[in-house]
Motif scaffolding. Sequence first.
Motif, PDB file in Angstrom:
ATOM      1  N   PRO A  20      39.076  23.724  45.766  1.00  0.00           N
ATOM      2  CA  PRO A  20      38.157  24.860  45.603  1.00  0.00           C
ATOM      3  C   PRO A  20      38.631  26.120  46.323  1.00  0.00           C
ATOM      4  O   PRO A  20      38.512  27.229  45.803  1.00  0.00           O
ATOM      5  CB  PRO A  20      36.841  24.336  46.180  1.00  0.00           C
ATOM      6  N   LEU A  21      39.180  25.962  47.539  1.00  0.00           N
ATOM      7  CA  LEU A  21      39.686  27.103  48.291  1.00  0.00           C
ATOM      8  C   LEU A  21      40.843  27.758  47.554  1.00  0.00           C
ATOM      9  O   LEU A  21      40.862  28.978  47.344  1.00  0.00           O
ATOM     10  CB  LEU A  21      40.137  26.655  49.680  1.00  0.00           C
ATOM     11  N   HIS A  22      41.820  26.958  47.143  1.00  0.00           N
ATOM     12  CA  HIS A  22      42.976  27.507  46.444  1.00  0.00           C
ATOM     13  C   HIS A  22      42.570  28.115  45.110  1.00  0.00           C
ATOM     14  O   HIS A  22      43.127  29.133  44.676  1.00  0.00           O
ATOM     15  CB  HIS A  22      44.029  26.418  46.232  1.00  0.00           C
ATOM     16  N   SER A  23      41.607  27.510  44.436  1.00  0.00           N
ATOM     17  CA  SER A  23      41.167  28.020  43.143  1.00  0.00           C
ATOM     18  C   SER A  23      40.504  29.385  43.296  1.00  0.00           C
ATOM     19  O   SER A  23      40.769  30.313  42.513  1.00  0.00           O
ATOM     20  CB  SER A  23      40.193  27.041  42.483  1.00  0.00           C
ATOM     21  N   ARG A  24      39.632  29.534  44.287  1.00  0.00           N
ATOM     22  CA  ARG A  24      38.988  30.827  44.522  1.00  0.00           C
ATOM     23  C   ARG A  24      40.018  31.877  44.898  1.00  0.00           C
ATOM     24  O   ARG A  24      39.947  33.033  44.466  1.00  0.00           O
ATOM     25  CB  ARG A  24      37.940  30.695  45.633  1.00  0.00           C
ATOM     26  N   HIS A  25      40.976  31.476  45.729  1.00  0.00           N
ATOM     27  CA  HIS A  25      42.038  32.382  46.152  1.00  0.00           C
ATOM     28  C   HIS A  25      42.805  32.902  44.945  1.00  0.00           C
ATOM     29  O   HIS A  25      43.020  34.113  44.792  1.00  0.00           O
ATOM     30  CB  HIS A  25      42.965  31.614  47.097  1.00  0.00           C
ATOM     31  N   SER A  26      43.214  32.009  44.052  1.00  0.00           N
ATOM     32  CA  SER A  26      43.990  32.393  42.876  1.00  0.00           C
ATOM     33  C   SER A  26      43.158  33.201  41.884  1.00  0.00           C
ATOM     34  O   SER A  26      43.644  34.156  41.279  1.00  0.00           O
ATOM     35  CB  SER A  26      44.550  31.140  42.189  1.00  0.00           C
ATOM     36  N   LEU A  27      41.877  32.826  41.726  1.00  0.00           N
ATOM     37  CA  LEU A  27      41.011  33.554  40.805  1.00  0.00           C
ATOM     38  C   LEU A  27      40.811  34.990  41.267  1.00  0.00           C
ATOM     39  O   LEU A  27      40.889  35.932  40.459  1.00  0.00           O
ATOM     40  CB  LEU A  27      39.665  32.848  40.683  1.00  0.00           C
ATOM     41  N   CYS A  28      40.567  35.189  42.547  1.00  0.00           N
ATOM     42  CA  CYS A  28      40.385  36.543  43.069  1.00  0.00           C
ATOM     43  C   CYS A  28      41.666  37.360  42.944  1.00  0.00           C
ATOM     44  O   CYS A  28      41.614  38.563  42.674  1.00  0.00           O
ATOM     45  CB  CYS A  28      39.931  36.492  44.524  1.00  0.00           C
ATOM     46  N   ALA A  29      42.808  36.706  43.141  1.00  0.00           N
ATOM     47  CA  ALA A  29      44.082  37.413  42.967  1.00  0.00           C
ATOM     48  C   ALA A  29      44.250  37.863  41.523  1.00  0.00           C
ATOM     49  O   ALA A  29      44.683  38.989  41.251  1.00  0.00           O
ATOM     50  CB  ALA A  29      45.244  36.507  43.380  1.00  0.00           C
ATOM     51  N   LEU A  30      43.895  37.000  40.578  1.00  0.00           N
ATOM     52  CA  LEU A  30      43.993  37.352  39.163  1.00  0.00           C
ATOM     53  C   LEU A  30      43.044  38.495  38.813  1.00  0.00           C
ATOM     54  O   LEU A  30      43.427  39.441  38.106  1.00  0.00           O
ATOM     55  CB  LEU A  30      43.682  36.130  38.300  1.00  0.00           C
ATOM     56  N   LEU A  31      41.813  38.433  39.300  1.00  0.00           N
ATOM     57  CA  LEU A  31      40.841  39.498  39.036  1.00  0.00           C
ATOM     58  C   LEU A  31      41.298  40.821  39.636  1.00  0.00           C
ATOM     59  O   LEU A  31      41.117  41.888  39.037  1.00  0.00           O
ATOM     60  CB  LEU A  31      39.472  39.107  39.591  1.00  0.00           C
ATOM     61  N   THR A  32      41.905  40.751  40.808  1.00  0.00           N
ATOM     62  CA  THR A  32      42.424  41.959  41.441  1.00  0.00           C
ATOM     63  C   THR A  32      43.529  42.573  40.590  1.00  0.00           C
ATOM     64  O   THR A  32      43.573  43.790  40.377  1.00  0.00           O
ATOM     65  CB  THR A  32      42.961  41.637  42.842  1.00  0.00           C
ATOM     66  N   LEU A  33      44.439  41.740  40.093  1.00  0.00           N
ATOM     67  CA  LEU A  33      45.524  42.222  39.249  1.00  0.00           C
ATOM     68  C   LEU A  33      44.981  42.860  37.972  1.00  0.00           C
ATOM     69  O   LEU A  33      45.415  43.955  37.577  1.00  0.00           O
ATOM     70  CB  LEU A  33      46.466  41.070  38.896  1.00  0.00           C
ATOM     71  N   LEU A  34      44.023  42.201  37.330  1.00  0.00           N
ATOM     72  CA  LEU A  34      43.461  42.736  36.095  1.00  0.00           C
ATOM     73  C   LEU A  34      42.756  44.065  36.334  1.00  0.00           C
ATOM     74  O   LEU A  34      42.861  45.004  35.543  1.00  0.00           O
ATOM     75  CB  LEU A  34      42.486  41.725  35.479  1.00  0.00           C
ATOM     76  N   SER A  35      42.030  44.150  37.445  1.00  0.00           N
ATOM     77  CA  SER A  35      41.333  45.391  37.771  1.00  0.00           C
ATOM     78  C   SER A  35      42.316  46.515  38.067  1.00  0.00           C
ATOM     79  O   SER A  35      42.129  47.649  37.619  1.00  0.00           O
ATOM     80  CB  SER A  35      40.404  45.174  38.967  1.00  0.00           C
TER      81      SER A  35
END
Length: 271
Positions: A215-230
Amino acid sequence: MPSPTARLLRAHQVPESYREPGILSGYRPPQSSACECLLSLFGMNNETLNIWTHLVPAGYFLWLLLSRLGGAGPEAGAGPFLAYLGTCALYPLASSAAHALGALGARGRHRAYCCDYAALSIYGLGSALAYSAYVFPLEWVGSTFHDFYVPVAVLNSVLSTGLSCYSRFLEAERPRLSKAFRTLAFVYPYIFDSIPVFYRVRRWMDGWMDGSSLPLHSRHSLCALLTLLSFTSRLPERLAPGSFDFIGDLAILGVCFRSLRPEPPSREKSH
């Protein structure tokens, strides 16, 4: 004493290099003094929320670091975690300063943002230190890749800083290339640093590794992806220009909060 509510300008009233896509108003006057820039923190403009959403997490991570260092002292083996925590405080602080000083003249503006890029690169290095100590799969520990992982991360940090700073000189004449260089400067180090994380996730999906930290790694990667898209799409500002003038341009906010790791992670067993 200059007022924090000095006259704000519209996009057509500031040089192109000061404009943000989809942001039509709320710009501080270019060539502002450092004092005027700092006072603007206490008056509403199109950078106010951006500054404070960096500054508040920086204060939190600094408090967390100092609390770890105080009292009985740091736990054994917590050195890489403390170094990582220090970079978590450093880069949002540098980002808030860069955005606060973004209304300086061209030279001051470029210097402020180059310091921001350097701090973000150092944060990537801090992540690599933590991953090397706590996240590397046991079967990789002591391997050639593990031995060279941190030195390569150091090199990536230097190259990332250089490339992102160089991209600022291309903004006026070749904005797309500038954006591509800046994106590459941070995406590549992130991908390299995250190789142990990606491997863990894949092994967990195959049933060969404990998934307690997934869960920690998944949230970390998801936020990184959202940051890139934004960052690359500039949404939602582009969809409704002028509607997000005072709450837009918050792409890096996700990076601030994905940094949160309240406890040093321990190694997990693979089988």
